[in-house]
Design a protein around this motif. Structure first.
Motif, PDB file in Angstrom:
ATOM      1  N   GLU A  92       0.844  -1.154   0.130  1.00  0.00           N
ATOM      2  CA  GLU A  92       0.008  -0.011   0.075  1.00  0.00           C
ATOM      3  C   GLU A  92       0.797   1.207  -0.215  1.00  0.00           C
ATOM      4  O   GLU A  92       0.219   2.222  -0.394  1.00  0.00           O
ATOM      5  N   GLN A  93       2.166   1.077   0.287  1.00  0.00           N
ATOM      6  CA  GLN A  93       3.049   2.245   0.353  1.00  0.00           C
ATOM      7  C   GLN A  93       3.631   2.644  -0.803  1.00  0.00           C
ATOM      8  O   GLN A  93       4.484   3.631  -1.021  1.00  0.00           O
ATOM      9  N   GLU A  94       3.326   1.683  -1.929  1.00  0.00           N
ATOM     10  CA  GLU A  94       3.883   2.101  -3.315  1.00  0.00           C
ATOM     11  C   GLU A  94       3.648   3.592  -4.011  1.00  0.00           C
ATOM     12  O   GLU A  94       4.451   4.091  -4.536  1.00  0.00           O
ATOM     13  N   THR A  95       2.291   3.949  -3.697  1.00  0.00           N
ATOM     14  CA  THR A  95       1.978   5.343  -3.976  1.00  0.00           C
ATOM     15  C   THR A  95       3.044   6.525  -3.423  1.00  0.00           C
ATOM     16  O   THR A  95       3.280   7.191  -4.042  1.00  0.00           O
ATOM     17  N   ASN A  96       3.338   6.277  -2.274  1.00  0.00           N
ATOM     18  CA  ASN A  96       4.171   6.933  -1.717  1.00  0.00           C
ATOM     19  C   ASN A  96       5.573   6.959  -1.956  1.00  0.00           C
ATOM     20  O   ASN A  96       6.320   7.929  -2.351  1.00  0.00           O
ATOM     21  N   TRP A  97       6.027   5.878  -2.600  1.00  0.00           N
ATOM     22  CA  TRP A  97       7.493   5.610  -2.859  1.00  0.00           C
ATOM     23  C   TRP A  97       7.516   6.212  -4.264  1.00  0.00           C
ATOM     24  O   TRP A  97       8.332   6.899  -4.670  1.00  0.00           O
ATOM     25  N   ASN A  98       6.473   6.226  -5.077  1.00  0.00           N
ATOM     26  CA  ASN A  98       6.499   6.764  -6.435  1.00  0.00           C
ATOM     27  C   ASN A  98       6.345   8.543  -6.371  1.00  0.00           C
ATOM     28  O   ASN A  98       6.826   9.368  -7.072  1.00  0.00           O
ATOM     29  N   ARG A  99       5.881   8.975  -5.265  1.00  0.00           N
ATOM     30  CA  ARG A  99       5.716  10.317  -4.944  1.00  0.00           C
ATOM     31  C   ARG A  99       7.108  10.690  -4.504  1.00  0.00           C
ATOM     32  O   ARG A  99       7.710  11.694  -5.015  1.00  0.00           O
ATOM     33  N   ILE A 100       7.853   9.947  -3.816  1.00  0.00           N
ATOM     34  CA  ILE A 100       9.476  10.244  -3.649  1.00  0.00           C
ATOM     35  C   ILE A 100      10.082  10.239  -4.649  1.00  0.00           C
ATOM     36  O   ILE A 100      11.028  11.142  -4.843  1.00  0.00           O
ATOM     37  N   ARG A 101       9.755   9.290  -5.763  1.00  0.00           N
ATOM     38  CA  ARG A 101      10.499   9.343  -6.838  1.00  0.00           C
ATOM     39  C   ARG A 101      10.140  10.585  -7.752  1.00  0.00           C
ATOM     40  O   ARG A 101      11.392  11.121  -8.191  1.00  0.00           O
ATOM     41  N   GLU A 102       9.117  11.110  -7.510  1.00  0.00           N
ATOM     42  CA  GLU A 102       8.917  12.407  -8.432  1.00  0.00           C
ATOM     43  C   GLU A 102       9.502  13.735  -7.550  1.00  0.00           C
ATOM     44  O   GLU A 102      10.224  14.520  -8.302  1.00  0.00           O
ATOM     45  N   CYS A 228      -0.978   6.401   8.644  1.00  0.00           N
ATOM     46  CA  CYS A 228      -1.667   5.766   9.739  1.00  0.00           C
ATOM     47  C   CYS A 228      -2.621   4.625   9.668  1.00  0.00           C
ATOM     48  O   CYS A 228      -3.082   4.603   8.629  1.00  0.00           O
ATOM     49  N   HIS A 229      -2.782   3.877  10.464  1.00  0.00           N
ATOM     50  CA  HIS A 229      -3.561   2.596  10.353  1.00  0.00           C
ATOM     51  C   HIS A 229      -4.419   2.463  11.622  1.00  0.00           C
ATOM     52  O   HIS A 229      -5.085   1.350  12.013  1.00  0.00           O
ATOM     53  N   SER A 230      -4.734   3.425  12.471  1.00  0.00           N
ATOM     54  CA  SER A 230      -5.214   3.386  13.922  1.00  0.00           C
ATOM     55  C   SER A 230      -6.533   3.911  13.969  1.00  0.00           C
ATOM     56  O   SER A 230      -6.862   4.989  13.204  1.00  0.00           O
ATOM     57  N   GLN A 231      -7.307   3.469  14.718  1.00  0.00           N
ATOM     58  CA  GLN A 231      -8.564   3.645  14.673  1.00  0.00           C
ATOM     59  C   GLN A 231      -8.795   5.042  15.338  1.00  0.00           C
ATOM     60  O   GLN A 231      -7.735   5.343  16.466  1.00  0.00           O
ATOM     61  N   GLY A 232      -9.576   6.000  15.315  1.00  0.00           N
ATOM     62  CA  GLY A 232      -9.646   7.416  15.864  1.00  0.00           C
ATOM     63  C   GLY A 232      -9.005   8.276  15.161  1.00  0.00           C
ATOM     64  O   GLY A 232      -9.116   9.548  15.240  1.00  0.00           O
ATOM     65  N   PHE A 258      -4.370   1.918  -0.197  1.00  0.00           N
ATOM     66  CA  PHE A 258      -5.208   0.725  -0.756  1.00  0.00           C
ATOM     67  C   PHE A 258      -4.266  -0.168  -1.777  1.00  0.00           C
ATOM     68  O   PHE A 258      -3.147   0.285  -2.040  1.00  0.00           O
ATOM     69  N   ILE A 259      -4.625  -1.401  -1.660  1.00  0.00           N
ATOM     70  CA  ILE A 259      -3.983  -2.283  -2.686  1.00  0.00           C
ATOM     71  C   ILE A 259      -5.063  -2.677  -3.581  1.00  0.00           C
ATOM     72  O   ILE A 259      -5.781  -3.019  -3.430  1.00  0.00           O
ATOM     73  N   PRO A 260      -4.631  -2.774  -4.974  1.00  0.00           N
ATOM     74  CA  PRO A 260      -5.668  -3.137  -5.890  1.00  0.00           C
ATOM     75  C   PRO A 260      -5.595  -4.784  -6.106  1.00  0.00           C
ATOM     76  O   PRO A 260      -4.660  -5.586  -5.898  1.00  0.00           O
ATOM     77  N   PRO A 268      -8.636  -2.004   1.604  1.00  0.00           N
ATOM     78  CA  PRO A 268      -8.347  -0.508   2.347  1.00  0.00           C
ATOM     79  C   PRO A 268      -7.162  -1.083   3.144  1.00  0.00           C
ATOM     80  O   PRO A 268      -7.116  -1.998   3.918  1.00  0.00           O
ATOM     81  N   ALA A 269      -6.185  -0.037   3.448  1.00  0.00           N
ATOM     82  CA  ALA A 269      -4.961  -0.301   4.115  1.00  0.00           C
ATOM     83  C   ALA A 269      -4.510   0.953   4.825  1.00  0.00           C
ATOM     84  O   ALA A 269      -3.110   1.115   4.605  1.00  0.00           O
ATOM     85  N   GLY A 270      -5.325   1.716   5.307  1.00  0.00           N
ATOM     86  CA  GLY A 270      -4.848   2.639   6.048  1.00  0.00           C
ATOM     87  C   GLY A 270      -5.182   4.097   5.321  1.00  0.00           C
ATOM     88  O   GLY A 270      -5.811   4.175   4.440  1.00  0.00           O
ATOM     89  N   PHE A 271      -4.314   5.078   5.706  1.00  0.00           N
ATOM     90  CA  PHE A 271      -4.772   6.491   5.159  1.00  0.00           C
ATOM     91  C   PHE A 271      -3.483   7.273   5.173  1.00  0.00           C
ATOM     92  O   PHE A 271      -2.590   7.060   6.143  1.00  0.00           O
TER      93      PHE A 271
END
Length: 277
Positions: A92-102, A228-232, A258-260, A268-271
């Motif tokens: 689910e963190q791949e989106t963030n890794w791509n942001r880092i690459r950009e 984050c993955h925490s309730q609340g 998320f993971i496709p 759903p895998a956090g936010f």
């Protein structure tokens, strides 16, 4: 090298994955819905069974190596089926890794602090993008795992500091040393323990942590990735945590992680909130 990763389906508090050619079934408290393709939930290699203490065990139906490697998101990861159910990969963190690459395409040489850094996916993405990284995790085993992933990915000669320490204690020392970082990455757990038994509770400690991180970046970081993955907590909560502290103009991208799945649905895998100048 074996095949990569695919999430086949999820539902009924479980998820079905192919990891390096091995079909794995793991528990998933976020998938409280029906399966999209129940007919494929057969012929498993291993199933993770969680117990009341939070740990568990793997029930092997076919032979799976103690460890193996896969290539995912142009990086190489060592995979292990741990007693706690994680495998060392967080797709689910791949989106963030791509942001880092950009970011790396536009700005070279940034100094990044990666906290609760686990098996190092974000660290690898930073190193691969020309950034220097301080990788911090309280678990020596996880830091060793991340170092191995860096070596497997051909990134072990890049500028990185591997730190085994309690996050807050380390940050306080960095502040005293006058250290500054331009990038901040953190995916804090709901609950955790430091290297010497220090207790972390996200609802009690996150605000203090974010205030300290602003000291390390003069409240003007080039980018921040807070997931984050925490309730609340919610995506909007994370955005306000950042926007109330960062004192420079930039953009905020707030979304669910998320993971496709093979069916086209999203697991759903956090936010996450991503800030960049």
């Amino acid at each position: 090298m074996t095949k990569s990763y695919e999430l086949l389906d999820s539902g009924d508090l479980s998820k079905l994955e192919i990891v390096g050619g091995y079909k794995l079934l793991r528990s998933s408290p976020t998938s409280a819905y029906g399966k999209a393709t129940p007919e494929i939930w057969t012929d498993l290699h291993a199933q993770y069974i969680k117990n009341d203490s939070g740990a568990g065990h793997w029930n092997f139906q076919k032979k799976v190596p103690e460890s193996f490697t896969i290539e995912f998101s142009n990086l190489t990861f060592k995979i292990k089926l741990t007693p706690f159910g994680h495998i060392g990969l967080f797709p689910e963190q791949e989106t963030n890794w791509n942001r880092i690459r950009e970011i790396g395409k536009k700005k070279q040489g940034l100094e990044v602090l990666n906290l609760f850094a686990y098996s190092g996916g974000s660290t690898l993405a930073c190193l691969d993008s020309g950034m220097g990284v301080c990788h911090v995790d309280a678990s020596k085993g996880m830091v060793d795992w991340a170092r191995e992933n860096a070596k497997l990915s051909g990134l072990d000669s890049k500028p990185v500091r591997w730190i085994v320490d309690d996050v807050m204690k380390f940050i306080r020392r960095e502040i005293k040393r006058g250290k500054k970082y331009q990038g901040l990455i953190l995916d804090p757990p709901s609950f955790g323990r430091g290297s010497k038994g220090e207790v972390w509770k996200i609802e009690e400690n996150l605000s203090e942590l974010m205030d300290a991180l602003m000291e390390l970046s003069d409240s003007k970081p080039e980018f921040v990735i807070l997931s984050c993955h925490s309730q609340g907590f919610s995506p909007l909560t994370l955005e306000r945590i950042l926007s109330s502290r960062i004192k420079t103009k930039g953009t905020y991208q707030t979304s669910e992680l998320f993971i496709p799945e093979r069916s086209g649905k999203k697991y759903p895998a956090g936010f996450c909130t991503f800030f960049s100048k």
